[in-house]
Design a protein around this motif. Sequence first.
Motif, short mmCIF file in Angstrom:
data_model
loop_
_atom_site.label_atom_id
_atom_site.label_comp_id
_atom_site.label_asym_id
_atom_site.label_seq_id
_atom_site.Cartn_x
_atom_site.Cartn_y
_atom_site.Cartn_z
N ASN A 114 26.80 30.33 48.60
CA ASN A 114 25.44 30.11 49.09
C ASN A 114 24.36 30.48 48.07
OD1 ASN A 114 26.33 29.14 51.54
ND2 ASN A 114 26.18 31.11 52.59
N LEU A 115 24.74 30.94 46.89
CA LEU A 115 23.75 31.29 45.88
C LEU A 115 22.90 30.06 45.54
CD1 LEU A 115 25.88 33.47 43.41
CD2 LEU A 115 23.96 34.26 44.80
N SER A 116 21.59 30.27 45.47
CA SER A 116 20.71 29.15 45.12
C SER A 116 20.87 28.75 43.66
CB SER A 116 19.25 29.52 45.41
OG SER A 116 18.89 30.71 44.71
N LEU A 117 21.09 29.76 42.80
CA LEU A 117 21.39 29.48 41.40
C LEU A 117 22.89 29.59 41.22
CD1 LEU A 117 20.26 28.92 38.56
CD2 LEU A 117 20.10 31.41 38.22
N LYS A 118 23.55 28.47 41.08
CA LYS A 118 25.00 28.44 41.05
C LYS A 118 25.54 29.12 39.79
CE LYS A 118 25.05 26.19 44.89
NZ LYS A 118 25.37 26.93 46.14
N PRO A 119 26.50 30.00 39.93
CA PRO A 119 27.07 30.66 38.75
C PRO A 119 27.90 29.69 37.92
CG PRO A 119 28.32 31.24 40.71
CD PRO A 119 27.14 30.43 41.19
N ASP A 120 27.89 29.90 36.61
CA ASP A 120 28.70 29.06 35.72
C ASP A 120 30.19 29.31 35.94
OD1 ASP A 120 26.19 28.44 34.80
OD2 ASP A 120 26.75 28.49 32.68
N PHE A 121 30.53 30.54 36.30
CA PHE A 121 31.92 30.87 36.63
C PHE A 121 31.93 32.16 37.43
CE2 PHE A 121 31.13 33.02 32.61
CZ PHE A 121 31.70 34.27 32.79
N ILE A 122 33.09 32.50 37.96
CA ILE A 122 33.30 33.74 38.72
C ILE A 122 34.42 34.51 38.03
CG2 ILE A 122 33.94 34.75 40.94
CD1 ILE A 122 33.05 31.92 42.10
N MET A 123 34.22 35.79 37.80
CA MET A 123 35.26 36.62 37.21
C MET A 123 35.81 37.58 38.26
SD MET A 123 37.32 37.87 34.99
CE MET A 123 36.94 36.93 33.53
N SER A 124 37.13 37.58 38.41
CA SER A 124 37.81 38.53 39.27
C SER A 124 38.36 39.66 38.41
CB SER A 124 38.96 37.85 40.03
OG SER A 124 39.79 38.81 40.66
N LEU A 125 37.98 40.90 38.72
CA LEU A 125 38.31 42.04 37.87
C LEU A 125 39.59 42.76 38.26
CD1 LEU A 125 34.78 43.62 37.27
CD2 LEU A 125 36.11 42.15 35.74
N GLY A 126 40.46 42.12 39.02
CA GLY A 126 41.77 42.70 39.27
C GLY A 126 41.92 43.39 40.61
N ASP A 127 43.18 43.75 40.91
CA ASP A 127 43.57 44.27 42.22
C ASP A 127 43.18 43.28 43.32
OD1 ASP A 127 44.71 46.47 41.09
OD2 ASP A 127 43.23 47.91 41.77
N VAL A 128 43.54 42.04 43.11
CA VAL A 128 43.28 41.03 44.14
C VAL A 128 44.17 41.28 45.35
CG1 VAL A 128 42.52 39.30 42.47
CG2 VAL A 128 44.92 39.33 43.17
N VAL A 129 45.34 41.90 45.10
CA VAL A 129 46.24 42.25 46.20
C VAL A 129 46.56 43.73 46.11
CG1 VAL A 129 47.24 39.94 46.29
CG2 VAL A 129 48.34 41.68 44.88
N HIS A 130 47.23 44.24 47.12
CA HIS A 130 47.49 45.68 47.16
C HIS A 130 48.91 46.04 46.74
CE1 HIS A 130 46.54 49.78 48.23
NE2 HIS A 130 47.66 49.86 48.95
N ASP A 131 49.88 45.23 47.11
CA ASP A 131 51.28 45.58 46.85
C ASP A 131 51.95 44.68 45.83
OD1 ASP A 131 51.27 47.69 48.75
OD2 ASP A 131 51.41 46.22 50.36
N GLY A 132 51.20 43.82 45.17
CA GLY A 132 51.74 43.06 44.05
C GLY A 132 52.68 41.92 44.37
N SER A 133 52.84 41.56 45.63
CA SER A 133 53.85 40.57 45.98
C SER A 133 53.32 39.15 45.83
CB SER A 133 54.33 40.77 47.42
OG SER A 133 53.33 40.39 48.34
N ASP A 134 54.24 38.24 45.60
CA ASP A 134 53.89 36.83 45.47
C ASP A 134 53.29 36.31 46.78
OD1 ASP A 134 54.22 34.38 43.66
OD2 ASP A 134 55.17 33.69 45.51
N GLU A 135 53.79 36.78 47.91
CA GLU A 135 53.28 36.34 49.21
C GLU A 135 51.82 36.75 49.39
OE1 GLU A 135 57.52 36.28 49.10
OE2 GLU A 135 56.14 37.95 48.74
N GLN A 136 51.48 37.97 48.98
CA GLN A 136 50.11 38.42 49.09
C GLN A 136 49.19 37.62 48.17
OE1 GLN A 136 49.71 42.66 48.61
NE2 GLN A 136 50.84 43.13 50.48
N MET A 137 49.68 37.25 47.00
CA MET A 137 48.86 36.44 46.09
C MET A 137 48.62 35.04 46.65
SD MET A 137 50.18 37.67 42.33
CE MET A 137 50.24 39.44 41.96
#
Length: 362
Positions: A114-137
């Motif tokens: 919903n940002l009015s000024l669209k970002p050129d990209f988004i950076m994810s800084l890690g720990d997207v999941v908690h237990d590291g499993s493929d299912e969680q990803m």
Amino acid sequence: MQLMACRIDGAESLHVQLRRASLEGAMKKDNDGILLGPGVSRRDFMKMSAFTGLAASLGGLVSLDFLSASPAQAQGMGTVKPFTFAVMADHHTMGPKNNYMKMRVERCVQEVNNLSLKPDFIMSLGDVVHDGSDEQMKFFDELIAPLKAPVKYITGEHDWYLDMGESYGKHYGKTTYSWDHNGVHFIALNTVMLRDFWTARGLTAQERMDIAGTLNHPLPGPFHVGEKQLVWLRDDLKKVKKTTPIIIFSHSPLYYYYKPWNFWTEDAPEVHLLLEGYEHVQVIHGHVHHIVKNQIGSIKFASSLSTGWPHPYPTSGLPAGSPKMPRANPANIFGGLGWDTMGVDDQGEVSVKYEEWSRVKA
């Protein structure tokens, strides 16, 4: 202090070379720069003390941006085409086991879109999941699929130590890479390398993950970048002009913050040495789950908010002058959490806006 040199393929390792350079550089200081401690001269100490006093007089709520104007600012180079990007970090999604994590990621995705000024990209800084499993990803990937801007990734320890990055690589690719955008050089690093504490003990993959993912477990020791990445970084920087702005993404802070909670990267000083002489360097990191800023020499540091949960501030180690966010309200499922928008101006300076949900209506 005795420096024990290790050798790789018959040559002194870059890690040892950088440590040696740091020590030799410190000892070459003139009388005004007499060494007071590891890497701290009288001149440096006086500068830090003056700033600490100013910070204290202002209640600690001061910006570090004024500490030193870069040469590029002074000359008005304007070599960068301004742009924005968004940062999200430390989601710790657990699949369907924890609906709060899901709700927070969904809110983040909606607000970025919903940002009015669209970002050129988004950076994810890690720990997207908690237990590291493929299912969680897979679960996380479905949550962020609606994002309208391209997403780049770095790894956190929770993404890595169940299968040593096998699932992470399948979903998100390399952990160490660089690219150029609008006159800025970007670098992504894996800063969550740990010494091998599992093989000799015969630990299972889950036991390794549980220990690596425990904030204050004494067994693994601190994070590090490692010799291989230091060599890669040295070679990557050889292609970058000293006047080119550099933005680095790391999971753990690339400085010494608070060791008992592993807010710490052991060989961060070696990274700093490789960055000496570069006029604009901004490091954006996750892992700490709260707002903290720092500056060491010409290198500026800023954390990202978390969407998973907020960590309290440690009892010591907070850099002088760093802003401090309010204590999270346990009754508010969005308290102390959020994401960030970052703007880069024509001088390569980075402005950070914390989209902190505690300060807005949920």
